[in-house]
Design a protein around this motif. Structure first.
Motif, PDB file in Angstrom:
ATOM      1  N   ASP A  15       0.827  -1.207   0.000  1.00  0.00           N
ATOM      2  CA  ASP A  15       0.000   0.000   0.000  1.00  0.00           C
ATOM      3  C   ASP A  15       0.859   1.255   0.000  1.00  0.00           C
ATOM      4  O   ASP A  15       0.592   2.205  -0.744  1.00  0.00           O
ATOM      5  N   VAL A  16       1.911   1.270   0.816  1.00  0.00           N
ATOM      6  CA  VAL A  16       2.800   2.436   0.883  1.00  0.00           C
ATOM      7  C   VAL A  16       3.510   2.636  -0.450  1.00  0.00           C
ATOM      8  O   VAL A  16       3.617   3.765  -0.951  1.00  0.00           O
ATOM      9  N   ASP A  18       2.486   1.653  -3.394  1.00  0.00           N
ATOM     10  CA  ASP A  18       1.481   2.093  -4.364  1.00  0.00           C
ATOM     11  C   ASP A  18       1.201   3.581  -4.216  1.00  0.00           C
ATOM     12  O   ASP A  18       1.135   4.314  -5.208  1.00  0.00           O
ATOM     13  N   LYS A  19       1.061   4.044  -2.978  1.00  0.00           N
ATOM     14  CA  LYS A  19       0.823   5.467  -2.752  1.00  0.00           C
ATOM     15  C   LYS A  19       2.015   6.301  -3.197  1.00  0.00           C
ATOM     16  O   LYS A  19       1.854   7.386  -3.744  1.00  0.00           O
ATOM     17  N   ALA A  20       3.213   5.813  -2.937  1.00  0.00           N
ATOM     18  CA  ALA A  20       4.419   6.587  -3.238  1.00  0.00           C
ATOM     19  C   ALA A  20       4.697   6.673  -4.730  1.00  0.00           C
ATOM     20  O   ALA A  20       4.984   7.751  -5.250  1.00  0.00           O
ATOM     21  N   ASN A  22       2.822   5.025  -7.629  1.00  0.00           N
ATOM     22  CA  ASN A  22       1.736   5.102  -8.604  1.00  0.00           C
ATOM     23  C   ASN A  22       0.839   6.315  -8.407  1.00  0.00           C
ATOM     24  O   ASN A  22       0.528   7.027  -9.352  1.00  0.00           O
ATOM     25  N   LYS A  23       0.423   6.561  -7.167  1.00  0.00           N
ATOM     26  CA  LYS A  23      -0.493   7.674  -6.907  1.00  0.00           C
ATOM     27  C   LYS A  23       0.257   8.966  -6.616  1.00  0.00           C
ATOM     28  O   LYS A  23      -0.353  10.026  -6.571  1.00  0.00           O
ATOM     29  N   ARG A  24       1.570   8.856  -6.383  1.00  0.00           N
ATOM     30  CA  ARG A  24       2.428  10.002  -6.071  1.00  0.00           C
ATOM     31  C   ARG A  24       1.876  10.842  -4.923  1.00  0.00           C
ATOM     32  O   ARG A  24       1.903  12.060  -4.959  1.00  0.00           O
ATOM     33  N   GLU A  25       1.336  10.149  -3.903  1.00  0.00           N
ATOM     34  CA  GLU A  25       0.845  10.860  -2.732  1.00  0.00           C
ATOM     35  C   GLU A  25       1.995  11.471  -1.952  1.00  0.00           C
ATOM     36  O   GLU A  25       1.852  12.504  -1.331  1.00  0.00           O
ATOM     37  N   TYR A  27       6.291  11.906  -2.643  1.00  0.00           N
ATOM     38  CA  TYR A  27       7.376  11.628  -3.550  1.00  0.00           C
ATOM     39  C   TYR A  27       8.541  12.514  -3.194  1.00  0.00           C
ATOM     40  O   TYR A  27       8.322  13.671  -2.834  1.00  0.00           O
TER      41      TYR A  27
END
Length: 106
Positions: A15-16, A18-20, A22-25, A27
């Protein structure tokens, strides 16, 4: 560690990541040199003011607070929270240990 705990940690790490990435929550998905310098400086100040080292200073071979702080960071012993401000004005709080763990997996 039980199998269910291991699966839970793996799912959290996925999950972390993916957030970092792919979703660039948040970066970059690593500790920047500026964040590392800030953490080392803050920890060195704590040590200089009398805080107990988290490593054996005999192993470090020095009583210099900066060298001790660098070793504590390298070993992942520090419990800091990094606050990143995003371009849209939001702030993100990331635990240093989670960021270092993510960095090791990439």
């Amino acid at each position: 560690m039980t199998t269910s705990e291991l699966i839970e940690r793996i799912n959290k790490l996925i999950d972390v990541v993916d957030k970092a990435i792919n979703k660039r929550e948040f970066y970059p998905p690593r500790l920047t040199k500026y964040e590392a310098a800030r953490i080392i400086g803050a920890r060195a100040l704590q040590l200089a003011m009398g805080a107990q080292p988290l490593v054996d200073i005999q192993e470090v071979g020095s009583t210099d607070p900066v060298l001790i702080a660098m070793e504590e960071l390298r070993r992942g012993l520090l419990d800091f929270i990094i606050v990143r401000e995003m371009p849209d004005g939001k702030t993100m709080r990331i635990r240093l240990k989670e960021l270092l763990e993510l960095e090791r997996t990439l």
